[in-house]
Design a protein around this motif. Structure first.
Motif, PDB file in Angstrom:
ATOM      1  N   LYS A  42       0.873  -1.182   0.125  1.00  0.00           N
ATOM      2  CA  LYS A  42       0.088   0.126   0.123  1.00  0.00           C
ATOM      3  C   LYS A  42       0.887   1.194  -0.080  1.00  0.00           C
ATOM      4  CE  LYS A  42      -4.077  -1.858   2.104  1.00  0.00           C
ATOM      5  NZ  LYS A  42      -5.056  -1.844   3.356  1.00  0.00           N
ATOM      6  N   ALA A  43       1.925   1.116   0.661  1.00  0.00           N
ATOM      7  CA  ALA A  43       2.944   2.409   0.730  1.00  0.00           C
ATOM      8  C   ALA A  43       3.483   2.734  -0.547  1.00  0.00           C
ATOM      9  CB  ALA A  43       4.186   1.951   1.641  1.00  0.00           C
ATOM     10  N   ILE A  44       3.914   1.752  -1.502  1.00  0.00           N
ATOM     11  CA  ILE A  44       4.681   1.821  -2.758  1.00  0.00           C
ATOM     12  C   ILE A  44       3.525   2.586  -3.547  1.00  0.00           C
ATOM     13  CG2 ILE A  44       5.539   0.647  -4.695  1.00  0.00           C
ATOM     14  CD1 ILE A  44       6.926  -1.071  -2.899  1.00  0.00           C
ATOM     15  N   ASN A  45       2.251   1.776  -3.531  1.00  0.00           N
ATOM     16  CA  ASN A  45       1.307   2.397  -4.371  1.00  0.00           C
ATOM     17  C   ASN A  45       0.839   3.477  -4.061  1.00  0.00           C
ATOM     18  OD1 ASN A  45       1.187  -0.335  -5.903  1.00  0.00           O
ATOM     19  ND2 ASN A  45      -0.290  -1.082  -4.567  1.00  0.00           N
ATOM     20  N   LEU A  46       0.487   4.137  -2.786  1.00  0.00           N
ATOM     21  CA  LEU A  46       0.281   5.281  -2.622  1.00  0.00           C
ATOM     22  C   LEU A  46       1.279   6.291  -2.872  1.00  0.00           C
ATOM     23  CD1 LEU A  46      -2.439   6.690  -1.640  1.00  0.00           C
ATOM     24  CD2 LEU A  46      -1.416   6.752   0.780  1.00  0.00           C
ATOM     25  N   SER A  47       2.388   5.993  -2.513  1.00  0.00           N
ATOM     26  CA  SER A  47       3.477   6.717  -2.863  1.00  0.00           C
ATOM     27  C   SER A  47       3.607   7.235  -4.379  1.00  0.00           C
ATOM     28  CB  SER A  47       4.951   6.225  -2.394  1.00  0.00           C
ATOM     29  OG  SER A  47       5.089   5.971  -0.890  1.00  0.00           O
ATOM     30  N   ASN A  48       3.516   6.234  -5.060  1.00  0.00           N
ATOM     31  CA  ASN A  48       3.597   6.371  -6.556  1.00  0.00           C
ATOM     32  C   ASN A  48       2.183   7.420  -6.614  1.00  0.00           C
ATOM     33  OD1 ASN A  48       5.789   4.908  -7.834  1.00  0.00           O
ATOM     34  ND2 ASN A  48       4.514   3.114  -7.317  1.00  0.00           N
ATOM     35  N   GLU A  57       4.173  30.053  -6.482  1.00  0.00           N
ATOM     36  CA  GLU A  57       3.576  29.018  -5.571  1.00  0.00           C
ATOM     37  C   GLU A  57       3.838  27.751  -5.885  1.00  0.00           C
ATOM     38  OE1 GLU A  57       1.213  29.303  -3.215  1.00  0.00           O
ATOM     39  OE2 GLU A  57       1.138  31.520  -3.429  1.00  0.00           O
ATOM     40  N   ARG A  58       4.793  27.663  -7.044  1.00  0.00           N
ATOM     41  CA  ARG A  58       5.504  26.182  -7.285  1.00  0.00           C
ATOM     42  C   ARG A  58       6.324  25.661  -6.309  1.00  0.00           C
ATOM     43  NH1 ARG A  58       8.131  25.794 -12.971  1.00  0.00           N
ATOM     44  NH2 ARG A  58       7.827  23.575 -12.672  1.00  0.00           N
ATOM     45  N   GLU A  59       6.082  24.550  -6.147  1.00  0.00           N
ATOM     46  CA  GLU A  59       6.817  23.684  -5.085  1.00  0.00           C
ATOM     47  C   GLU A  59       7.788  22.584  -5.648  1.00  0.00           C
ATOM     48  OE1 GLU A  59       4.065  22.681  -2.071  1.00  0.00           O
ATOM     49  OE2 GLU A  59       4.133  24.691  -1.008  1.00  0.00           O
ATOM     50  N   PRO A  60       8.833  22.303  -5.125  1.00  0.00           N
ATOM     51  CA  PRO A  60       9.525  20.863  -5.566  1.00  0.00           C
ATOM     52  C   PRO A  60       8.758  19.579  -5.111  1.00  0.00           C
ATOM     53  CG  PRO A  60      10.576  21.733  -3.850  1.00  0.00           C
ATOM     54  CD  PRO A  60       9.628  22.898  -4.087  1.00  0.00           C
ATOM     55  N   LEU A  61       9.015  18.664  -5.807  1.00  0.00           N
ATOM     56  CA  LEU A  61       8.374  17.338  -5.485  1.00  0.00           C
ATOM     57  C   LEU A  61       8.645  16.874  -4.054  1.00  0.00           C
ATOM     58  CD1 LEU A  61       6.636  14.886  -6.356  1.00  0.00           C
ATOM     59  CD2 LEU A  61       8.789  13.878  -6.768  1.00  0.00           C
ATOM     60  N   LYS A  62       7.638  16.410  -3.278  1.00  0.00           N
ATOM     61  CA  LYS A  62       7.618  15.902  -1.983  1.00  0.00           C
ATOM     62  C   LYS A  62       7.576  14.454  -2.227  1.00  0.00           C
ATOM     63  CE  LYS A  62       5.516  19.779   0.693  1.00  0.00           C
ATOM     64  NZ  LYS A  62       4.489  20.067   1.534  1.00  0.00           N
ATOM     65  N   ASP A  63       8.885  13.972  -2.106  1.00  0.00           N
ATOM     66  CA  ASP A  63       8.882  12.454  -2.440  1.00  0.00           C
ATOM     67  C   ASP A  63       8.227  11.437  -1.520  1.00  0.00           C
ATOM     68  OD1 ASP A  63       9.451  10.008  -3.748  1.00  0.00           O
ATOM     69  OD2 ASP A  63      11.449  10.303  -4.088  1.00  0.00           O
ATOM     70  N   GLY A  64       7.350  10.566  -1.830  1.00  0.00           N
ATOM     71  CA  GLY A  64       6.557   9.612  -0.928  1.00  0.00           C
ATOM     72  C   GLY A  64       7.327   8.599  -0.628  1.00  0.00           C
ATOM     73  N   PHE A  65       8.707   8.374  -1.156  1.00  0.00           N
ATOM     74  CA  PHE A  65       9.424   7.126  -0.762  1.00  0.00           C
ATOM     75  C   PHE A  65      10.531   7.675   0.048  1.00  0.00           C
ATOM     76  CE2 PHE A  65       7.426   5.973  -4.863  1.00  0.00           C
ATOM     77  CZ  PHE A  65       7.321   4.567  -4.636  1.00  0.00           C
ATOM     78  N   LEU A  66      10.491   8.820   0.676  1.00  0.00           N
ATOM     79  CA  LEU A  66      11.507   9.297   1.639  1.00  0.00           C
ATOM     80  C   LEU A  66      10.540   9.446   3.032  1.00  0.00           C
ATOM     81  CD1 LEU A  66      13.116  12.559  -0.249  1.00  0.00           C
ATOM     82  CD2 LEU A  66      14.014  10.122   0.004  1.00  0.00           C
ATOM     83  N   SER A  67      11.199   9.263   3.935  1.00  0.00           N
ATOM     84  CA  SER A  67      11.030   9.560   5.333  1.00  0.00           C
ATOM     85  C   SER A  67      10.586  10.814   5.547  1.00  0.00           C
ATOM     86  CB  SER A  67      11.687   9.113   6.396  1.00  0.00           C
ATOM     87  OG  SER A  67      12.770   9.877   6.518  1.00  0.00           O
TER      88      SER A  67
END
Length: 308
Positions: A161-167, A199-209
């Motif tokens: 679930k973590a991988i799928n939702l992070s993607n 307002e543009r922001e860099p990606l918040k990577d879901g695969f990071l803590s």
């Protein structure tokens, strides 16, 4: 040449743009429900500074102002007055910010909820901006909830679930950024697009803590931000962005020495970003110096003055 022919010739020349006629100043009209019996103050913004232009009392809930002939595009503000609670608690007055970009503006609002009750009768600029900001708030709320869910799945070691939702989390951010860029490009003539660009922001990577994500945010915070447009001094865009960045370096548990060290690191990231426009650089440095003086962080002020 007879008078009639002269009149026709003057009109032809005028419509060809060869005789400039004095332009009428643009006006602001706003209807305010529940407005108390106190003057409404009209002014413009330069970062966190409010510069008053005029004031007037509402008549039957309506007040009008004329923009100065030399009024520059930017963010302007109406200060409506304080609620009873704000008077007791010495809190901020009710206020409403809006964009002026060489057009008449006609608005309606409520003293009790200026932004929530805002209705725009006339102003393409503000209609575009506030429509976008409403969609942005909805996006930010949704992406924040998704981020919490991503972290929860990783903490529970529910890898699938973590991988799928992070993607999905990462994909939605990229899609929103693409939509934001397209919105800016399609409305490049609007001052609002300049505000939206920040307002543009860099990606918040879901695969990071969460901790790794925060460090990545510090590193990439200014990835899409340029301090090159002096017209944005006529708003809080630059100062808000700088403040947002500095917050990332603060920790309530820090003592003064730790806070100073953290802010020195932040300042050393900010200052090289200011090299493209002298006016913007001076404006941001003045904001930083004043802010750190208020905080009593003399070492940070001295560092800024030494390297500027």
């Amino acid at each position: 040449m007879n008078t009639f022919l002269k009149s026709i010739l003057v009109l032809i020349i005028y419509f060809c743009g060869l005789i400039p006629l004095s332009a009428q100043p643009y006006n602001l009209e706003i209807q305010i429900q529940n407005q108390p019996d106190n003057p409404v103050v009209f002014g413009r913004l330069e970062g966190d500074n409010f510069i008053s232009i005029d004031s007037a009392k509402a008549t039957n809930g309506s007040v009008q102002f004329l923009f100065p002939e030399n009024a520059q595009p930017g963010v302007y503000r109406l200060i409506l007055g304080k609620t009873g609670y704000a008077k007791v608690m010495n809190d901020d007055p009710q206020q409403l910010d809006f964009i002026f970009n060489n057009e008449n503006i006609n608005l309606k609002t409520d003293f009790k909820n200026p932004l929530g009750a805002l209705w725009i009768y006339e102003s393409d600029e503000n209609r575009f901006y506030y429509d976008f900001m409403q969609r942005q708030r909805e996006y930010e709320k949704a992406i924040s909830l998704m981020e919490q869910e991503v972290d929860q799945y990783w903490a529970q070691k529910d890898t699938t679930k973590a991988i799928n939702l992070s993607n999905e989390f990462n994909q939605l951010q990229m899609e929103w950024d693409l939509r934001l860029v397209q919105t800016i490009q399609q409305n490049h003539d609007k001052f609002a697009s300049k505000l939206i660009a920040l307002e543009r922001e860099p990606l918040k990577d879901g695969f990071l803590s969460p901790a790794e994500r925060k460090e990545a945010e510090k590193t990439n915070f200014f990835k899409h931000i340029e301090f090159t447009d002096a017209s944005l001094i006529n708003s809080q865009a630059y100062t808000d962005k700088i403040f947002e960045f500095l917050v990332l370096f603060n920790d309530k548990s820090f003592n003064k020495e730790q806070r100073t060290k953290a802010y020195l690191k932040a300042v050393d990231i900010i200052l090289p970003k200011l090299d493209e426009n002298t006016e913007v650089r001076n404006f941001v440095i003045a904001y930083l110096v004043h802010g750190f003086e208020v905080l009593g962080l003399k070492d940070v002020v001295s560092h800024i003055e030494a390297v500027q």
